[in-house]
Design a protein around this motif. Structure first.
Motif, PDB file in Angstrom:
ATOM      1  N   THR A   1       0.839  -1.639   0.319  1.00  0.00           N
ATOM      2  CA  THR A   1      -0.245  -0.323  -0.271  1.00  0.00           C
ATOM      3  C   THR A   1       0.854   1.042   0.031  1.00  0.00           C
ATOM      4  O   THR A   1       2.012   1.603   0.643  1.00  0.00           O
ATOM      5  N   VAL A   2       0.681   2.248  -0.872  1.00  0.00           N
ATOM      6  CA  VAL A   2       1.787   3.429  -1.219  1.00  0.00           C
ATOM      7  C   VAL A   2       1.164   4.454  -0.609  1.00  0.00           C
ATOM      8  O   VAL A   2      -0.789   5.009  -0.998  1.00  0.00           O
ATOM      9  N   VAL A   3       1.278   5.327   0.711  1.00  0.00           N
ATOM     10  CA  VAL A   3       0.008   6.394   0.690  1.00  0.00           C
ATOM     11  C   VAL A   3       0.882   7.697   0.361  1.00  0.00           C
ATOM     12  O   VAL A   3       2.477   7.682   0.389  1.00  0.00           O
ATOM     13  N   GLU A   4       0.543   8.410  -0.184  1.00  0.00           N
ATOM     14  CA  GLU A   4       0.258  10.243  -0.971  1.00  0.00           C
ATOM     15  C   GLU A   4       0.002  11.298  -0.334  1.00  0.00           C
ATOM     16  O   GLU A   4      -1.094  10.651  -0.314  1.00  0.00           O
ATOM     17  N   ILE A   5       0.656  11.988   0.277  1.00  0.00           N
ATOM     18  CA  ILE A   5      -0.400  13.048   0.700  1.00  0.00           C
ATOM     19  C   ILE A   5      -0.424  13.845   0.162  1.00  0.00           C
ATOM     20  O   ILE A   5      -1.628  14.718  -0.248  1.00  0.00           O
ATOM     21  N   LEU A   6      -0.433  14.098  -1.327  1.00  0.00           N
ATOM     22  CA  LEU A   6      -0.539  14.706  -2.524  1.00  0.00           C
ATOM     23  C   LEU A   6      -1.304  13.923  -3.245  1.00  0.00           C
ATOM     24  O   LEU A   6      -1.990  13.188  -3.577  1.00  0.00           O
ATOM     25  N   PRO A   7      -2.064  14.623  -4.299  1.00  0.00           N
ATOM     26  CA  PRO A   7      -3.539  13.881  -5.447  1.00  0.00           C
ATOM     27  C   PRO A   7      -2.645  13.489  -6.384  1.00  0.00           C
ATOM     28  O   PRO A   7      -3.592  12.123  -6.678  1.00  0.00           O
ATOM     29  N   GLN A   8      -1.219  13.635  -6.352  1.00  0.00           N
ATOM     30  CA  GLN A   8      -1.013  12.755  -7.357  1.00  0.00           C
ATOM     31  C   GLN A   8       0.278  12.032  -7.361  1.00  0.00           C
ATOM     32  O   GLN A   8       0.676  12.571  -6.545  1.00  0.00           O
TER      33      GLN A   8
ATOM     34  N   LEU B   1       4.536  10.158  -7.998  1.00  0.00           N
ATOM     35  CA  LEU B   1       5.566  10.401  -8.807  1.00  0.00           C
ATOM     36  C   LEU B   1       4.856  12.490  -9.005  1.00  0.00           C
ATOM     37  O   LEU B   1       4.822  12.758 -10.142  1.00  0.00           O
ATOM     38  N   PRO B   2       4.892  13.061  -8.037  1.00  0.00           N
ATOM     39  CA  PRO B   2       4.437  14.120  -7.755  1.00  0.00           C
ATOM     40  C   PRO B   2       5.379  15.091  -8.675  1.00  0.00           C
ATOM     41  O   PRO B   2       4.759  16.399  -9.422  1.00  0.00           O
ATOM     42  N   VAL B   3       6.673  15.088  -8.913  1.00  0.00           N
ATOM     43  CA  VAL B   3       7.615  15.888 -10.279  1.00  0.00           C
ATOM     44  C   VAL B   3       7.379  15.604 -11.833  1.00  0.00           C
ATOM     45  O   VAL B   3       7.970  16.012 -12.223  1.00  0.00           O
ATOM     46  N   GLU B   4       6.423  14.739 -11.844  1.00  0.00           N
ATOM     47  CA  GLU B   4       6.351  13.841 -13.315  1.00  0.00           C
ATOM     48  C   GLU B   4       5.367  14.781 -13.902  1.00  0.00           C
ATOM     49  O   GLU B   4       4.386  15.329 -13.046  1.00  0.00           O
ATOM     50  N   ASP B   5       4.749  14.475 -15.552  1.00  0.00           N
ATOM     51  CA  ASP B   5       3.956  15.020 -15.876  1.00  0.00           C
ATOM     52  C   ASP B   5       2.976  14.462 -15.720  1.00  0.00           C
ATOM     53  O   ASP B   5       2.478  12.955 -15.317  1.00  0.00           O
ATOM     54  N   ALA B   6       1.480  15.268 -15.308  1.00  0.00           N
ATOM     55  CA  ALA B   6       0.063  14.142 -14.784  1.00  0.00           C
ATOM     56  C   ALA B   6      -0.232  12.858 -15.208  1.00  0.00           C
ATOM     57  O   ALA B   6      -0.246  12.339 -14.928  1.00  0.00           O
ATOM     58  N   GLU B   7      -0.191  13.474 -17.007  1.00  0.00           N
ATOM     59  CA  GLU B   7      -0.853  12.391 -17.323  1.00  0.00           C
ATOM     60  C   GLU B   7      -0.240  10.865 -17.812  1.00  0.00           C
ATOM     61  O   GLU B   7      -0.336  10.171 -17.502  1.00  0.00           O
ATOM     62  N   ILE B   8       1.350  10.721 -17.245  1.00  0.00           N
ATOM     63  CA  ILE B   8       2.370  10.072 -17.245  1.00  0.00           C
ATOM     64  C   ILE B   8       2.322   9.141 -16.007  1.00  0.00           C
ATOM     65  O   ILE B   8       2.255   7.986 -15.352  1.00  0.00           O
ATOM     66  N   ALA B   9       2.385  10.825 -14.814  1.00  0.00           N
ATOM     67  CA  ALA B   9       1.803   9.988 -13.749  1.00  0.00           C
ATOM     68  C   ALA B   9       0.274   8.461 -13.307  1.00  0.00           C
ATOM     69  O   ALA B   9       0.579   7.991 -12.686  1.00  0.00           O
ATOM     70  N   ALA B  10      -0.122   9.797 -14.432  1.00  0.00           N
ATOM     71  CA  ALA B  10      -1.840   8.855 -14.780  1.00  0.00           C
ATOM     72  C   ALA B  10      -1.843   7.557 -14.739  1.00  0.00           C
ATOM     73  O   ALA B  10      -2.267   5.828 -14.142  1.00  0.00           O
ATOM     74  N   PHE B  11      -0.531   7.620 -16.188  1.00  0.00           N
ATOM     75  CA  PHE B  11      -0.795   6.260 -16.695  1.00  0.00           C
ATOM     76  C   PHE B  11      -0.041   5.541 -16.022  1.00  0.00           C
ATOM     77  O   PHE B  11      -0.272   4.338 -15.528  1.00  0.00           O
ATOM     78  N   ALA B  12       1.028   5.765 -15.034  1.00  0.00           N
ATOM     79  CA  ALA B  12       1.658   4.626 -14.210  1.00  0.00           C
ATOM     80  C   ALA B  12       0.901   4.474 -13.132  1.00  0.00           C
ATOM     81  O   ALA B  12       1.278   2.955 -12.378  1.00  0.00           O
TER      82      ALA B  12
END
Length: 480
Positions: free
Chosen positions: A215-222, A224-235
């Motif tokens: 389980t991965v918990v991330e405080i931000l909405p995305q 891999l926060p420094v990556e392009d949003a589309e790429i992060a969503a794909f990953a």
């Protein structure tokens, strides 16, 4: 006191040892102060050993999917945790020795100990509380003990360490940093990872492939926060397809330690809480610069947000004192540190190097699928006022990717619509960490879409997705 050094470098990590070698090449009398291990965190506890672990996981994955390639793997497929870790440590050990050899070859003195800048031009080295990992046969001849040393120029390259959040401190047994995560005494059946940057996601990928419930918990909405949003969503979709649970806009507010596990309390953006149980937790919430106990405050060296303030040549606000690598701020990457080290030394020599351009620094995450990028994301390009042209090409349209059994991927390019300048490139998929450098070179050469479109990419290769992405940005994609 020994004869003065031209350059003395505090820290023997990627930035420090590379700066030392370049300094020696330029004729400077050079020394490196190191308290524990040449090669730094990257070589000994970060970049290199994690890639060895991920390679073991990759092969384990292929063994479990042999039938997908028309192969038969009879019998039980398993792994020996101790042997996996041993191989990783052996890889680091080999490279650690290699750094010692290079310093010796270039006649760089190594001073074992912990350094404090007692005054401009003078460094006091005290005996280290840590045992040097460097084989003594490869330690360069020269000064090897405690004492005071003069240096015309002092470069601080002390790196960084895992960031610790109050109340969620690692204990080395139930709550790990990346140190413990790389050398587990046994592989946990369940794992909670706090933070979805490169470190967190790489460990998520490794442990999930080896069979753990992650389980991965991330405080931000995305993630891999420094990556392009589309790429992060794909990953993210690919990670979730592998069985990784991802909770974004969520934070860990507390942990309860059991005899052989933890119970974490989580809170989402709406304030709702829940608990998650796991055998182990990894804290991967970033790193903090090693700025303490160096004498910086007394000297008046500027520190902001926990890192030393330095310009594009590594110069601090105090003459004769420089800072490079993680301790000089983000992005905290080994290749950035190495490049900074070379620029810093060449500037001291008066060679007028180009200052560091952080927009040209590639970032790589070695998960499955891999993620790599350079330059501006789509959002950042638009925020900067650019009118953009966007190109995309999926790996499912690439013959080599399909032949490899790796059709899940995407290459995305971002151009300035007015000039054709390549502003950014973002990739997710097989071997993209090896491919991104093509875009890095293009950006450094100030390439526009015209040169990329007219370049011939070899067939069949995954690099053809790079070409097709550029073509797509200008309405010319052939295979889409």
């Amino acid at each position: 006191m020994a004869d003065p050094y031209d350059i003395l470098i505090i820290g023997g990590g990627p930035g420090g040892y590379v700066a030392a070698i370049r300094a020696a090449q330029l004729g400077f009398k050079t020394a490196v102060v190191e308290r524990e291990h040449l090669g730094g965190i990257c070589l000994n506890w970060g970049c290199i050993p994690t890639k060895a672990l991920l390679r073991s996981a990759e092969i384990f994955h292929y063994l479990n999917h042999a039938k997908d390639y028309g192969l038969i793997a009879d019998g039980t497929i398993g792994f020996d945790p101790a042997a996996v870790v041993k191989r990783s440590r052996a890889v680091s050990g080999q490279l650690n020795s290699g750094v010692g050899f290079l310093l010796k070859k270039n006649k760089v003195d190594v001073i074992w100990g912990e350094a404090t800048i007692s005054k401009p031009g003078e460094v006091w080295v005290s005996a280290s509380k840590k045992t040097p990992m460097q084989p003594q046969a490869l330690v360069p001849k020269g000064v090897l003990g405690a004492g005071a040393y003069e240096a015309k120029n002092i470069i601080i390259a002390t790196g960084a360490r895992p960031r610790v959040l109050p109340g969620l401190e690692p204990d080395g047994r139930l709550v790990w940093t990346y140190f413990e995560a790389m050398v587990p005494d046994r592989f946990p059946k369940s794992l909670l990872i706090m933070g979805s940057g490169a470190i967190g996601i790489e460990f998520a990928s490794f442990y999930r492939t080896m069979g753990a419930e992650v389980t991965v918990v991330e405080i931000l909405p995305q993630i891999l926060p420094v990556e392009d949003a589309e790429i992060a969503a794909f990953a993210r979709k690919r990670f979730e397809k592998q069985g990784i649970t991802i909770l974004t806009s969520t934070k860990v507010t507390g942990i309860e330690k059991k005899s052989d596990g933890i119970v974490a309390t989580l809170e989402d953006a709406d304030g709702a809480t829940r608990t998650v149980e796991a055998e182990r937790m990894i804290s991967a919430v970033g790193v903090a610069g090693n700025v303490e106990n160096l004498g910086l405050e007394q000297l008046g060296v500027a520190i902001e947000r926990g890192v030393i303030t330095a310009d594009g040549f590594g110069r601090t606000n105090v003459d004769g004192i420089y800072a490079i690598g993680d301790v000089a701020g983000p992005p905290m990457l080994a290749h950035k540190a190495e490049h900074e080290g070379v620029i810093c030394v060449e500037a001291i020599k008066g060679l007028n190097p180009h200052p560091l351009d952080k927009t040209m620094i590639p970032g790589c995450t070695y998960c499955n699928p891999q993620v790599a990028s350079v330059g501006l994301t789509e959002a950042k390009a638009k925020e900067a006022g650019f009118e953009v042209k966007i190109g995309r090409f999926p790996f499912i349209g690439n013959g080599k990717a399909i032949a490899l059994g790796e059709p899940d991927g995407l290459t995305k390019t971002i151009f300035d619509a007015k000039t054709g300048k390549l502003l950014g490139a973002h990739m997710v998929g097989a071997e993209v960490t090896e491919l991104i450098q093509g875009f890095v070179v293009a950006m450094n050469c100030e390439t526009t879409e015209a040169e990329l479109i007219n370049s011939i990419f070899p067939h069949p290769t995954i690099s053809e997705t790079m070409h097709e992405s550029v073509l797509d940005a200008y309405g010319r994609a052939i295979h889409k």
